[in-house]
Scaffold this motif. Structure first.
Motif, PDB file in Angstrom:
ATOM      1  N   LEU A 252       8.087   8.993   2.555  1.00 58.94           N
ATOM      2  CA  LEU A 252       6.898   9.285   3.353  1.00 58.94           C
ATOM      3  C   LEU A 252       5.837   8.240   3.037  1.00 58.94           C
ATOM      4  O   LEU A 252       5.478   8.055   1.877  1.00 58.94           O
ATOM      5  N   PHE A 253       5.389   7.541   4.077  1.00 60.47           N
ATOM      6  CA  PHE A 253       4.359   6.515   3.915  1.00 60.47           C
ATOM      7  C   PHE A 253       3.071   7.014   4.559  1.00 60.47           C
ATOM      8  O   PHE A 253       3.074   7.395   5.732  1.00 60.47           O
ATOM      9  N   CYS A 254       1.977   7.003   3.790  1.00 56.76           N
ATOM     10  CA  CYS A 254       0.678   7.362   4.355  1.00 56.76           C
ATOM     11  C   CYS A 254      -0.006   6.081   4.796  1.00 56.76           C
ATOM     12  O   CYS A 254       0.085   5.062   4.110  1.00 56.76           O
ATOM     13  N   LEU A 255      -0.689   6.147   5.905  1.00 57.35           N
ATOM     14  CA  LEU A 255      -1.487   5.002   6.327  1.00 57.35           C
ATOM     15  C   LEU A 255      -2.816   5.520   6.872  1.00 57.35           C
ATOM     16  O   LEU A 255      -2.839   6.395   7.746  1.00 57.35           O
TER      17      LEU A 255
ATOM     18  N   GLY B 118       0.289   5.671  -0.713  1.00 52.20           N
ATOM     19  CA  GLY B 118      -0.946   6.047  -0.013  1.00 52.20           C
ATOM     20  C   GLY B 118      -1.623   4.785   0.496  1.00 52.20           C
ATOM     21  O   GLY B 118      -2.635   4.340  -0.041  1.00 52.20           O
ATOM     22  N   GLY B 119      -1.071   4.209   1.532  1.00 55.25           N
ATOM     23  CA  GLY B 119      -1.553   2.917   2.001  1.00 55.25           C
ATOM     24  C   GLY B 119      -2.812   3.044   2.844  1.00 55.25           C
ATOM     25  O   GLY B 119      -2.993   4.016   3.571  1.00 55.25           O
ATOM     26  N   PHE B 120      -3.697   2.053   2.721  1.00 54.91           N
ATOM     27  CA  PHE B 120      -4.818   2.000   3.658  1.00 54.91           C
ATOM     28  C   PHE B 120      -5.123   0.557   4.026  1.00 54.91           C
ATOM     29  O   PHE B 120      -4.790  -0.378   3.308  1.00 54.91           O
ATOM     30  N   VAL B 121      -5.742   0.430   5.190  1.00 52.78           N
ATOM     31  CA  VAL B 121      -5.852  -0.851   5.861  1.00 52.78           C
ATOM     32  C   VAL B 121      -7.320  -1.151   6.136  1.00 52.78           C
ATOM     33  O   VAL B 121      -8.077  -0.256   6.516  1.00 52.78           O
TER      34      VAL B 121
END
Ligand SMILES: Cc1cc2nc3c(=O)[nH]c(=O)nc-3n(C[C@H](O)[C@H](O)[C@H](O)COP(=O)(O)O)c2cc1C
Ligand code: SF4
Ligand code: FES
Lengths: 429, 157
Positions: free
Chosen positions: A241-244, A318-321
């Protein structure tokens, strides 16, 4: 080949959290298979062979960790499920707990059987009011059906599960702080070794696993290690599961095999950048504690080893851009405040260092920075890293080091222009 | 001696003492029960729960002050907690907070004079996909902007 959703297969169904929905599509048959066909030791081997690596942050092989439990020690063993989910940018465990609690529960029961544990704990962050109620309901349903309690499915295996609510402390996600908290104390991390597998909860052998790790155990129970090991990439197996979040059009949790390209997550799964005229500036692939990737380095695969080779980590995924409107100094200041607030205060480098970061970054962002400040940031970070009781030290040192290294010019510009070139300070609150 | 909690709470706390392999683990759930009854955790209740569990009142005070969700003083009828951490900040948490401060006429950390609302700034609530977001009492509200905030305030009595 289209990827078949595994961890998210139920989330769009009607009443996804109910045991009826779960069992209608074969739920709890994996558990039945494990109890019938495997000895506990054989299922530990099965999980080892699957290659499953922990989804909580460190990526340690799950079956190997289980194998560290001491043999022949006459003490109870405990399984503690880490549902603290507090790493900024991370909201995947919540999805599982709210939308498919039985997928998690089945994995907990099979794992407890494997490690010969009769008392499990589900430590959930206190702010998750709704998810906690959903999970407690699921536990009652499972108890009523005989999946929890005495002599589960006639196997002779007993398991009790206690849901335990945290009360607002990021550090309680660290496994030894979690144990302290479960013992009714302040969440101060313990010095390791001894590792929890030897001396854990109440001084007894203890395994701590993340929610998503245990959901993956359910998949292995259902379809076996060989099938599981075929998903993803070598040594980085299984679905993930990848969070973006941040500046993408459709923030969310996306399931894909380990090793999906970060750019595919951003541009296909999350619908691309939020503003058409503001391109990607940087991404943090693994949660706020992980190193930042400037846009030019974002062509990476999202798995443990690929991201390590790229100089960062998968962490909690817990990726963010961030797009080009973001001031990197301001972004780092935001994180520094978080870490200064959440440091448990036991170690001087962590307690004092986080305060220094806030002070230096505040003056940089306000245009009051001094020429030596940028080197000072890097120097303080290098003194925090490796000198603390728990990895929280790295969790703040890494962002500081990497934001400064990747965007040094932008930090310098704050000093030479005596202001934030993007005017972020004005918009900040 | 009169109990600092209702008899029902006292009974629930007694049940907690035998629920765990060790009594000490009952402390956090007991503190939640007390806060649930009183809205905060008064000092008399800390002494009482210390006695139940067999730890010192200072130990209980240490625990209460460590965790941000335990409160030592009463708050407003509604508690608005705005997440200010980076993923929410990137999508405008700062503006949401400013709007709330203006509408309520208070600063973060304060309570409206009529005791209706307490406003707090908090760290990541594990719901960054709905950023900017806040938690009001036990419910999450996401995708906030001035309009949705106004509509929410309208409903809070
Ligand atoms: C500061 C800090 C915070 C952490 N927070 C979490 C968390 O919220 N959830 C989690 O599962 N693991 C968290 N971890 C990792 C745990 O210590 C532990 O490695 C993990 O729960 C083990 O489970 P796994 O092997 O299944 O990944 C954190 C670690 C540190 C150092
Ligand atoms: S590194 Fe920080 S959070 Fe970890 S034990 Fe030390 S002071 Fe506490
Ligand atoms: S940053 Fe606001 S919910 Fe995560």
């Amino acid at each position: 080949m289209a990827f078949e959703p595994l961890l998210t297969r139920n989330i769009h169904k009607e009443n996804p959290a109910s045991i009826a929905t779960y069992m209608a599509s074969g739920g709890y048959q994996g558990l039945a298979r494990v109890l019938k066909e495997f000895t506990p030791e054989a299922f530990v081997e099965e999980v080892k062979n699957s290659g499953l690596r922990g989804r909580g942050g460190a990526g340690f092989p799950c079956g190997v960790k289980w194998g560290f439990l001491p043999k022949g020690l006459d003490k109870p063993r405990y399984l503690c499920v880490n549902a603290d989910e507090s790493e900024p940018g991370t909201f995947k465990d919540r999805l599982l707990i709210e939308k498919d609690p039985h997928l998690v529960l089945e994995g907990i029961i099979a794992s407890a059987y494997a490690i010969r544990c009769n008392q499990a704990f589900f430590y959930i962050r206190g702010e998750f009011h709704g998810p906690c109620r959903t999970f407690e309901r699921a536990v009652e349903e499972a108890r009523a059906k005989g999946f929890l309690g005495k002599n589960i499915l006639g196997s002779g295996f007993d398991l009790d599960l206690i849901v335990y609510r945290g009360a607002g402390a990021y550090i309680c996600g660290e496994e030894t702080a979690l144990l302290e908290s479960l013992e009714g104390k302040r969440g101060l991390p313990r010095i390791k070794p001894p590792f929890p597998a030897l001396i854990g909860l109440y001084g007894c052998p203890t395994i701590i696993n993340n929610v998503e790790t245990l959901a993956n155990v359910t998949l292995i129970a259902e379809r076996g290690a060989t099938w599981y090991a075929g998903i993803g990439r070598p040594k980085n197996t299984g679905p993930k599961l990848f969070c973006l979040s941040g500046h993408v059009k459709r923030p969310g949790v996306f399931e894909a095999p380990l090793g999906i390209p970060l750019l595919e997550l951003i541009h296909e799964h999350a619908g691309g950048m939020m503003h058409p005229d503001r391109p990607l500036k940087a991404a943090v692939p693994g949660g706020s504690s992980m190193k930042i990737l400037p846009a030019a380095n974002c062509d990476v695969l999202m798995d443990f080893d690929s991201l390590a080779a790229a100089g960062t980590s998968l962490g909690s995924a817990g990726g963010f851009v961030m797009d080009t409107s973001v001031c990197i100094v301001d972004a780092l200041l935001n994180l520094a405040r978080f870490y200064a607030h959440e440091s448990c205060g036991q170690c001087t480098p962590c307690r004092e260092g986080t305060g220094w970061f806030v002070k230096i970054l505040t003056r940089l962002e306000n245009g009051d920075g001094q020429p030596g400040d940028i080197d000072l940031l890097a120097e303080v970070a290098s003194r925090v890293e490796g000198n603390t009781i728990c990895p929280f030290g790295e969790a703040i040192a890494w962002p500081v080091q990497s934001y400064v290294a990747a965007f040094r010019d932008e930090f310098e510009a704050h000093v030479t222009q005596s202001t934030c070139p993007l005017g972020a300070a004005a918009g900040r609150s | 001696m009169s109990l600092p909690v209702r008899p029902e709470t006292d009974r629930q706390i007694d049940a907690l003492l035998t629920r765990f392999p060790r009594k000490g683990s009952a402390l956090l759930p007991a503190l939640y029960l007390i806060q649930g009854e009183k809205g905060h955790i008064p000092e008399a209740a800390m002494e009482y729960v210390a006695g139940k569990i067999g730890v010192s009142p200072a130990f209980v005070m240490g625990v209460v002050t460590f965790y941000t969700m335990f409160r030592r003083a009463p708050i407003g009828r509604h508690h608005i907690q705005v997440c200010m951490t980076l993923p929410c900040a990137l999508r405008g948490a700062g503006g949401v907070m400013k709007h709330l401060e203006k509408r309520l006429g208070i600063r973060r950390g304060q309570t409206t004079p009529d005791g209706r609302i307490t406003l707090s700034a908090v760290e990541c609530l594990g719901t960054c996909d709905t950023a900017p977001m806040c938690q009001i009492n036990e419910d999450d509200h996401g995708h906030l902007d001035a309009k949705t905030v106004d509509a929410i305030l309208e409903r809070l009595q």
